[in-house]
Design a protein around this motif. Sequence first.
Motif, PDB file in Angstrom:
ATOM      1  N   ALA A   1      -7.604  11.551 -13.144  1.00 58.70           N
ATOM      2  CA  ALA A   1      -7.766  10.104 -13.327  1.00 58.70           C
ATOM      3  C   ALA A   1      -7.243   9.348 -12.103  1.00 58.70           C
ATOM      4  CB  ALA A   1      -7.013   9.656 -14.577  1.00 58.70           C
ATOM      5  N   ASN A   2      -7.615   8.095 -12.022  1.00 61.30           N
ATOM      6  CA  ASN A   2      -7.085   7.248 -10.960  1.00 61.30           C
ATOM      7  C   ASN A   2      -5.589   7.005 -11.195  1.00 61.30           C
ATOM      8  OD1 ASN A   2      -9.601   6.942  -9.744  1.00 61.30           O
ATOM      9  ND2 ASN A   2     -10.095   5.140 -10.967  1.00 61.30           N
ATOM     10  N   ALA A   3      -4.858   6.903 -10.122  1.00 58.90           N
ATOM     11  CA  ALA A   3      -3.428   6.597 -10.222  1.00 58.90           C
ATOM     12  C   ALA A   3      -3.250   5.107 -10.482  1.00 58.90           C
ATOM     13  CB  ALA A   3      -2.717   7.002  -8.938  1.00 58.90           C
ATOM     14  N   CYS A   4      -2.341   4.749 -11.376  1.00 55.02           N
ATOM     15  CA  CYS A   4      -2.071   3.330 -11.628  1.00 55.02           C
ATOM     16  C   CYS A   4      -1.055   2.825 -10.603  1.00 55.02           C
ATOM     17  CB  CYS A   4      -1.569   3.125 -13.051  1.00 55.02           C
ATOM     18  SG  CYS A   4       0.109   3.731 -13.351  1.00 55.02           S
ATOM     19  N   ASP A   5      -0.783   1.515 -10.638  1.00 55.87           N
ATOM     20  CA  ASP A   5       0.085   0.953  -9.606  1.00 55.87           C
ATOM     21  C   ASP A   5       1.515   1.494  -9.689  1.00 55.87           C
ATOM     22  OD1 ASP A   5       0.503  -0.372 -11.969  1.00 55.87           O
ATOM     23  OD2 ASP A   5       0.424  -2.389 -11.141  1.00 55.87           O
ATOM     24  N   GLY A   6       1.986   1.831 -10.893  1.00 57.75           N
ATOM     25  CA  GLY A   6       3.301   2.451 -11.016  1.00 57.75           C
ATOM     26  C   GLY A   6       3.340   3.838 -10.411  1.00 57.75           C
ATOM     27  N   ASP A   7       2.238   4.587 -10.569  1.00 57.25           N
ATOM     28  CA  ASP A   7       2.142   5.920  -9.967  1.00 57.25           C
ATOM     29  C   ASP A   7       2.198   5.826  -8.445  1.00 57.25           C
ATOM     30  OD1 ASP A   7       1.727   6.981 -12.527  1.00 57.25           O
ATOM     31  OD2 ASP A   7      -0.456   6.864 -12.342  1.00 57.25           O
ATOM     32  N   VAL A   8       1.436   4.885  -7.899  1.00 54.04           N
ATOM     33  CA  VAL A   8       1.374   4.708  -6.440  1.00 54.04           C
ATOM     34  C   VAL A   8       2.744   4.308  -5.895  1.00 54.04           C
ATOM     35  CG1 VAL A   8       0.346   3.341  -4.588  1.00 54.04           C
ATOM     36  CG2 VAL A   8      -1.085   4.144  -6.471  1.00 54.04           C
ATOM     37  N   ALA A   9       3.424   3.409  -6.616  1.00 62.45           N
ATOM     38  CA  ALA A   9       4.769   2.998  -6.183  1.00 62.45           C
ATOM     39  C   ALA A   9       5.728   4.179  -6.213  1.00 62.45           C
ATOM     40  CB  ALA A   9       5.277   1.868  -7.077  1.00 62.45           C
ATOM     41  N   GLY A  10       5.608   5.029  -7.237  1.00 62.90           N
ATOM     42  CA  GLY A  10       6.461   6.212  -7.328  1.00 62.90           C
ATOM     43  C   GLY A  10       6.243   7.142  -6.161  1.00 62.90           C
ATOM     44  N   LEU A  11       4.986   7.323  -5.782  1.00 57.25           N
ATOM     45  CA  LEU A  11       4.661   8.178  -4.642  1.00 57.25           C
ATOM     46  C   LEU A  11       5.256   7.607  -3.351  1.00 57.25           C
ATOM     47  CD1 LEU A  11       3.047  10.806  -4.621  1.00 57.25           C
ATOM     48  CD2 LEU A  11       1.022   9.490  -3.971  1.00 57.25           C
ATOM     49  N   SER A  12       5.218   6.301  -3.224  1.00 60.18           N
ATOM     50  CA  SER A  12       5.798   5.642  -2.055  1.00 60.18           C
ATOM     51  C   SER A  12       7.300   5.890  -1.972  1.00 60.18           C
ATOM     52  CB  SER A  12       5.511   4.138  -2.130  1.00 60.18           C
ATOM     53  OG  SER A  12       6.129   3.451  -1.070  1.00 60.18           O
ATOM     54  N   LEU A  13       7.984   5.853  -3.113  1.00 59.17           N
ATOM     55  CA  LEU A  13       9.428   6.108  -3.129  1.00 59.17           C
ATOM     56  C   LEU A  13       9.736   7.549  -2.747  1.00 59.17           C
ATOM     57  CD1 LEU A  13      10.494   4.207  -6.372  1.00 59.17           C
ATOM     58  CD2 LEU A  13      10.809   3.463  -4.004  1.00 59.17           C
ATOM     59  N   MET A  14       8.892   8.496  -3.174  1.00 64.16           N
ATOM     60  CA  MET A  14       9.099   9.903  -2.802  1.00 64.16           C
ATOM     61  C   MET A  14       9.023  10.067  -1.285  1.00 64.16           C
ATOM     62  SD  MET A  14       9.618  11.191  -5.754  1.00 64.16           S
ATOM     63  CE  MET A  14       9.275  10.637  -7.435  1.00 64.16           C
ATOM     64  N   ARG A  15       8.033   9.419  -0.690  1.00 57.01           N
ATOM     65  CA  ARG A  15       7.895   9.507   0.769  1.00 57.01           C
ATOM     66  C   ARG A  15       9.111   8.915   1.458  1.00 57.01           C
ATOM     67  NH1 ARG A  15       1.847   9.007   0.626  1.00 57.01           N
ATOM     68  NH2 ARG A  15       1.067  10.584   2.081  1.00 57.01           N
ATOM     69  N   ARG A  16       9.517   7.751   0.984  1.00 57.41           N
ATOM     70  CA  ARG A  16      10.657   7.089   1.605  1.00 57.41           C
ATOM     71  C   ARG A  16      11.926   7.923   1.467  1.00 57.41           C
ATOM     72  NH1 ARG A  16      11.733   3.804   5.732  1.00 57.41           N
ATOM     73  NH2 ARG A  16      13.829   2.983   5.490  1.00 57.41           N
ATOM     74  N   GLY A  17      12.034   8.642   0.370  1.00 59.07           N
ATOM     75  CA  GLY A  17      13.196   9.497   0.154  1.00 59.07           C
ATOM     76  C   GLY A  17      13.086  10.862   0.799  1.00 59.07           C
ATOM     77  N   LEU A  18      12.021  11.106   1.580  1.00 59.35           N
ATOM     78  CA  LEU A  18      11.793  12.370   2.278  1.00 59.35           C
ATOM     79  C   LEU A  18      11.685  13.551   1.311  1.00 59.35           C
ATOM     80  CD1 LEU A  18      14.183  11.905   5.342  1.00 59.35           C
ATOM     81  CD2 LEU A  18      11.740  11.421   5.211  1.00 59.35           C
ATOM     82  N   LEU A  19      11.139  13.263   0.138  1.00 64.30           N
ATOM     83  CA  LEU A  19      10.868  14.292  -0.854  1.00 64.30           C
ATOM     84  C   LEU A  19       9.434  14.763  -0.713  1.00 64.30           C
ATOM     85  CD1 LEU A  19      12.563  12.397  -3.802  1.00 64.30           C
ATOM     86  CD2 LEU A  19      13.481  14.426  -2.669  1.00 64.30           C
ATOM     87  N   ILE A  20       9.057  15.827  -1.430  1.00 65.27           N
ATOM     88  CA  ILE A  20       7.661  16.242  -1.457  1.00 65.27           C
ATOM     89  C   ILE A  20       6.824  15.068  -1.959  1.00 65.27           C
ATOM     90  CG2 ILE A  20       6.003  17.771  -2.619  1.00 65.27           C
ATOM     91  CD1 ILE A  20       8.192  19.903  -2.656  1.00 65.27           C
ATOM     92  N   PRO A  21       5.721  14.737  -1.288  1.00 63.93           N
ATOM     93  CA  PRO A  21       4.937  13.557  -1.687  1.00 63.93           C
ATOM     94  C   PRO A  21       4.112  13.804  -2.946  1.00 63.93           C
ATOM     95  CG  PRO A  21       3.851  14.664   0.131  1.00 63.93           C
ATOM     96  CD  PRO A  21       5.155  15.393  -0.092  1.00 63.93           C
ATOM     97  N   ALA A  22       4.790  13.938  -4.045  1.00 65.97           N
ATOM     98  CA  ALA A  22       4.169  14.109  -5.360  1.00 65.97           C
ATOM     99  C   ALA A  22       5.152  13.556  -6.383  1.00 65.97           C
ATOM    100  CB  ALA A  22       3.873  15.579  -5.642  1.00 65.97           C
ATOM    101  N   ALA A  23       4.637  12.993  -7.460  1.00 65.46           N
ATOM    102  CA  ALA A  23       5.506  12.400  -8.475  1.00 65.46           C
ATOM    103  C   ALA A  23       5.038  12.815  -9.857  1.00 65.46           C
ATOM    104  CB  ALA A  23       5.499  10.878  -8.359  1.00 65.46           C
ATOM    105  N   ILE A  24       5.983  13.034 -10.749  1.00 63.55           N
ATOM    106  CA  ILE A  24       5.667  13.268 -12.161  1.00 63.55           C
ATOM    107  C   ILE A  24       5.914  11.957 -12.893  1.00 63.55           C
ATOM    108  CG2 ILE A  24       6.275  14.550 -14.231  1.00 63.55           C
ATOM    109  CD1 ILE A  24       7.007  16.893 -12.410  1.00 63.55           C
ATOM    110  N   THR A  25       4.884  11.455 -13.536  1.00 58.25           N
ATOM    111  CA  THR A  25       4.982  10.138 -14.163  1.00 58.25           C
ATOM    112  C   THR A  25       4.538  10.199 -15.625  1.00 58.25           C
ATOM    113  OG1 THR A  25       2.719   9.407 -13.645  1.00 58.25           O
ATOM    114  CG2 THR A  25       4.403   9.094 -11.938  1.00 58.25           C
ATOM    115  N   ALA A  26       4.998   9.211 -16.392  1.00 61.25           N
ATOM    116  CA  ALA A  26       4.587   9.084 -17.794  1.00 61.25           C
ATOM    117  C   ALA A  26       4.654   7.620 -18.184  1.00 61.25           C
ATOM    118  CB  ALA A  26       5.480   9.921 -18.709  1.00 61.25           C
TER     119      ALA A  26
END
Length: 382
Positions: free
Chosen positions: A110-135
Amino acid sequence: MRQVERSIFDLRRGLPVLIRSSSPQTDNSHPATLVAPLEGMSDDALKRLAEHAGNPCSLIVTRHRLEVLGIDTEHESMALPIGEHDSAAQVIDWACARHPKSQPAADEIANACDGDVAGLSLMRRGLLIPAAITAPVTDERLAAIEARIKDGSLLAIDTDAVADYENNAPYFLKRISAADVPLDDAPRSRFVLFREADGMREHLAIVIGDPEQWADAVPVRLHSACLTGDLFGSLRCDCGEQLRSSVAKIADHGGGVLLYLAQEGRGIGLANKLRAYSLQDEGLDTVDADHVLGFGDDERSYNVALEMLAQLEIRRIELLTNNPTKIEAMSRGGVEVVQRSGVYGRVTHQNRRYLTAKATRAGHWLDQVLGATPEDAEAADR
């Protein structure tokens, strides 16, 4: 901004955060989304996240990672559904393994929602693997989630705050301290330390010589930090030799500035760079290895370098680089690049493939050194 910074640190500690949507609700958005990092995820943590949210979890991955999975998309990120019987190890496999043991169902993506996209942005900023588990959080569970936010056990931010942070963080750079540090090739050098607003990254300006005596076009090198090459002399790259060569060259030109930027591994961080090295040992080049992990060709932004030059009142430069992207970034940011000079290290058997990938995949100007024969490289090694 403070809440975003705290959220990044919580994610780096393996804790979830709540992201509230700032946008009007649509069929593909949710008022609130729980977001957790991939690193350190366990079966119990995955189950708890779904229970707290009252909804199944999804794995949010980048376009580059989807391509590795054989899924073509025009979107920058997509959501892969996580079933109740999918293990954390399986989800991690989907996110960063070169050859995943299983594949998510392509027709359920499915398409990522805006909360998913924001979560991915935080992972990048935190130098984590660019993937997020969301619910997404259900209305029935929202009161319990709000109670956790009130007692301080869960942080909450909104999508607008994350977007503002991404756009403005590099421009809140503070000059923290400075000291004279004489160097072998540049005895008159002064180190000036700048710190980003979130406190995670510190960058150095090595000011060489007397600024009053500098040329009109100041010699400048933008050097991304490379712990393995700069400090330990790794043979996998030429970074350490480029660093020392740049210092000597700037000193020979009458002085200038070397910006030592905290952008390890083309911006992916040391942990991910080591992951990419392991993939390179399996036969991938440096760009493809980053793609397997979900990163783009180059994750660096040079806004922080532009801000450092602005604070140093430098607007016309001779740029020491082999990278056309750096010239474009400086020009777009209002810094006039009057001249370019190449900076080279040795070509070795260990770094030839890396340098070749930079030349062929990213357009770096390396013909001068890559024309060396293997015999030349072997002689250089000795």
